[in-house]
Design an enzyme around this catalytic site. Structure first.
Site, PDB file in Angstrom:
ATOM      1  N   GLY A   1       0.790  -1.232   0.000  1.00 39.52           N
ATOM      2  CA  GLY A   1       0.000   0.000   0.000  1.00 39.52           C
ATOM      3  C   GLY A   1       0.815   1.271   0.000  1.00 39.52           C
TER       4      GLY A   1
ATOM      5  N   GLY B   1       7.635  -1.742   0.721  1.00 37.93           N
ATOM      6  CA  GLY B   1       6.828  -1.909   1.934  1.00 37.93           C
ATOM      7  C   GLY B   1       7.708  -2.300   3.108  1.00 37.93           C
TER       8      GLY B   1
ATOM      9  CD  GLU C   1       2.067  -8.159   4.728  1.00 44.18           C
ATOM     10  OE1 GLU C   1       0.867  -8.377   4.902  1.00 44.18           O
ATOM     11  OE2 GLU C   1       2.662  -8.486   3.683  1.00 44.18           O
TER      12      GLU C   1
HETATM   13 MO1  MOS Z   1      -2.177  -8.434   4.397  1.00 44.49          MO
HETATM   14  S1  MOS Z   1      -2.349 -10.246   5.284  1.00 44.49           S
HETATM   15  O1  MOS Z   1      -2.033  -8.864   2.735  1.00 44.49           O
HETATM   16  O2  MOS Z   1      -3.522  -7.522   4.743  1.00 44.49           O
END
Ligand code: MOS
Length: 732
Positions: A511, A689, A692
């Site tokens: 995102g 990103g 994660e």
């Molecule tokens: Mo993440 S688990 O792709 O919102």
């Protein structure tokens, strides 16, 4: 804008606003309770009704009949809508299982009815009075059993990969490891439950909801309701966490839509917490086998990773071997994933799907292998670094600094003070340190935005991007401010509305990079419009301090706006830089634990993450992402586990009392270091990103630290005290 050449210098590189530690621009709204979350939307002129779901009491079978007569007579009840009444619905491309409709039960707590009443309490009470008669069928609920009949899924899921001759090289290898590891089913456990308000106006539907991906939801909701997508308006401006559970349309929105139709009123539906774990999705359990062969001096010559997971018919893999295809060198390699059919609730994306559970296994295996080789585990990883995709050596990484992360981390953490297993004791505590590599791919999704310049000089950004607590509002404002040469106080950001251009949405840590790149593209259009309007020469124009300058002429930016506002709109689209180059993010996690020598209780003492993930757009929001992710890693290591009732097919501990996530007291000290770097292949933002990445590897670092503390190797998560207590030294 098509991004098909590596980025050169552009206005973002000025870093006047981007890259600065700017506090969240939506922070005050949130801390003062003014940010409206899905369930909180309230129009005083509307009389809302409340929907309460009824979940299936069986895991598999058929609804024979539903008796709603008593429920309908209960106080305040306006309507009861049952699944057989609405009939089997078409399913959109992003949903594995049906959410509501028809008489077929696919999993426990699948929604079978929704009761609508004047108040929440009335709806809840009446829901208990709905009587459902089932025809129960046998199901498969135990992965260990079901893996025996697991199959290779179709090629679209990329189940297998290979290079060289693994079996031959493994047989020949001087030092080898062959171990099994398991990770349990896990639940997202985000703060805000799934919630929606649905309101019909004729054949048009407005839904306030909590969604990571506005356009996916809108598409699937329209398909499920069998109405034109243009008739659905979805809004989700604030989201109290998703962790993957809100990527795909969920039952709350569908139930609210049917309930509102039946009650002829706007209806609010929040899925009750004890309903979430079985009604929605979860991270599927895995059984993983890892084999590694190496030379005496620690060069990997053979590496294999196999993983088994399960899902409902038609479902997908937990892609736990992903990182093993890319993380370490080694000429002979293979990976394979097999899918079992399970009649448990739908397995799906949760908190770094694939890499998170995959690294939980791989990075213990690397620790074990380093020990067999008598090489420091940091050094073993450095020895096996690769700058090219090891399965396709002609493909380089766009940018990879795993080695820098490991070295920086080792130095900062005091890694040289780590002793032999079970060699350090302070009172009742056995102390140990562990390390693990972090790896997560960088995904590229198209993302659009619209940017408008007002006569007041305010730049307004509109995109259907979501902010799931990540900081999207802030980094998008920073991007627009940098591009248009204004302060962040001159930027307004509107997100999470299906009337806005379709963004990447929030998921898979894509995102931040994708949505800001979309805003960048829209700002390029707006800059062109401003230049044209003011009659400037585009070759030397500078946007700075709220003015536009060219040669010796300088004009306030606001003067370029006309009555309707000047606007630019564009989509960032991706060429093939994602295939010519492997784009991934890298990190190193260091953890120190203390294990009680008598009880086996494990306590985190300190944690360090070093991340190399392209340009960091905002060190405050990025750090917040990483410390949250590290906390999830501690949960995965020590406590998070959905307990499966393998006879009746459901998750037993389906609330936050029984499903344990870490709390503040569990996490005493965290440090995050970002390696200062840019990746010109990732986007004009040169960012990747990081959210994660902060999770990937953490649980293994904890497991390795526990091994270092106690000498006990646990390969089955979570590492609860029962798995340690038998191996602890006798207490004098
Ligand atoms: Mo993440 S688990 O792709 O919102």
């Amino acid at each position: 804008m098509k991004f098909d050449n590596p980025a050169t210098e552009n206005p973002i590189d000025q870093l006047k606003v981007v890259g600065k530690p700017i506090p969240r621009i939506d922070g005050q709204l949130k801390t003062t309770g003014k940010a409206m979350y899905a369930y909180e939307w309230h129009d005083p002129n509307v009389s809302y009704a409340y929907g309460y779901p009824v979940g299936s009491a069986i895991a598999k079978g058929r609804i024979k009949s539903i008796d709603t007569s008593i429920a309908r007579k209960a106080p305040g009840v306006l309507a009861v809508v049952t699944a057989p009444e609405v009939g089997e619905r078409k399913r959109g491309p992003y949903n594995t299982a049906g959410l509501f409709g028809g008489d077929k039960v696919q999993h426990y707590h699948q929604a079978v009815a929704v009761v609508v009443a004047e108040t929440f309490e009335q709806a809840r009470t009446a829901a208990m009075l709905v009587r459902v008669d089932y025809a129960v069928e046998d199901g498969a609920f135990d992965l260990k059993e079901a893996m025996k009949t697991a199959v290779k899924p179709d090629e679209s899921q990329q189940p297998d990969s290979a290079a060289g001759d693994f079996e031959g090289a493994f047989k020949e290898a001087a030092v080898t490891l062959d171990e099994h590891y398991t990770t349990p089913d896990q639940s997202h456990a985000m703060m805000e439950p799934h919630a929606s308000i649905a309101a019909w106006n004729g054949d048009e539907l407005t839904v306030w909801t909590s969604s990571q991906m506005i356009d996916w939801w809108r598409t699937n909701l329209a398909i499920t309701l069998d109405i034109d997508k243009e008739k659905v308006h979805l809004m989700s401006p604030f989201i109290g966490g998703g962790f993957g559970s809100k990527l795909f349309l969920r039952a709350d929105a569908v139930l609210a839509a049917f309930a509102a139709k039946a009650a002829k009123r706007p209806v609010k539906v929040a899925l009750p917490r004890p309903f979430l774990m079985n009604n929605t999705t979860h991270r599927p359990a895995t059984i993983q086998r890892i084999r590694i062969g190496a030379t005496h001096d620690g060069k990997i010559t053979a590496i294999a990773h196999e993983s088994w997971s399960g899902d409902l018919p038609g479902g997908g893999l937990e892609t736990a071997v992903n990182q093993t295809r890319l993380l370490y060198a080694g000429a002979n390699r293979m990976t394979a994933m097999r899918l079992a059919t399970l009649d448990l609730p739908e397995g799906n994306a949760m908190r770094a799907p694939g890499e998170a559970p995959g690294l939980m296994a791989l990075e213990i295996a690397m620790d074990e292998m380093a020990e067999k080789l008598q090489i420091d585990p940091v050094q073993f990883r450095i020895t096996n670094d690769t700058q090219v995709d090891p399965e396709n050596p002609q493909r380089p990484f766009s940018h990879r600094d795993l080695v820098g992360c490991l070295q920086t981390g080792a130095e900062r953490f005091g890694w040289n003070k780590r002793g032999k297993p079970s060699s350090r004791r302070e009172g009742n505590w056995l102390i140990g340190m562990g390390v693990a590599a972090a790896f997560r791919n960088n995904l590229l999704l198209p993302s659009a935005a619209r940017v408008r310049l007002g006569g007041d000089g305010v730049v307004t950004v509109e995109t259907d991007m979501t902010d799931i607590g990540t900081g999207s509002y802030t980094i998008i404002a920073q991007t627009a401010a940098e591009m248009m040469g204004v302060g962040i106080d001159k930027v307004a950001v509107h997100l999470g509305d299906s009337r806005f251009p379709v963004s990447s949405g929030s998921g898979g840590q894509f995102g931040a990079n994708c949505s800001t790149a979309g805003v960048y593209a829209a700002c390029v259009k707006l800059r062109e419009a401003v230049i044209l309007k003011l009659g400037f020469n585009s070759a030397d124009v500078v946007f700075e301090n709220g003015t536009v300058r060219s040669g010796n002429r300088s004009v306030p930016l606001a003067e370029a706006a006309d009555a309707s506002g000047l606007s630019g709109e564009d989509t960032i689209e991706w060429g093939n830089l994602g295939s010519t180059h492997q784009q991934s993010t890298f990190g190193a996690h260091f953890v120190e634990v203390a294990v009680d020598v008598a009880t086996g209780e494990s306590r985190i003492r300190r944690m360090l993450a070093v991340c190399a993930a392209g340009r960091i757009l905002n060190p405050i929001t990025a750090r917040s992402q990483v410390i949250g992710a590290m906390t999830m890693g501690v949960g995965g290591a020590l406590s998070e586990e959905l307990a499966v009732d393998t006879r009746r097919g459901f998750f037993v501990n389906h609330d936050l009392a029984g499903y344990e996530v870490p709390v503040h007291a569990d996490i005493p000290h965290q440090e995050v270091v970002f390696i200062d770097e840019t990746d010109p292949f990732s986007s004009p933002m040169k960012a990747k990103g990081v959210g994660e990445l902060g999770l990937c590897g953490v649980a293994a670092a904890v497991a390795n630290a526990i091994y270092n503390a106690t000498g006990i190797r646990v390969r089955h998560y979570p590492i609860t005290l029962d798995k340690l207590i038998g191996g602890l030294p006798d207490v004098a």
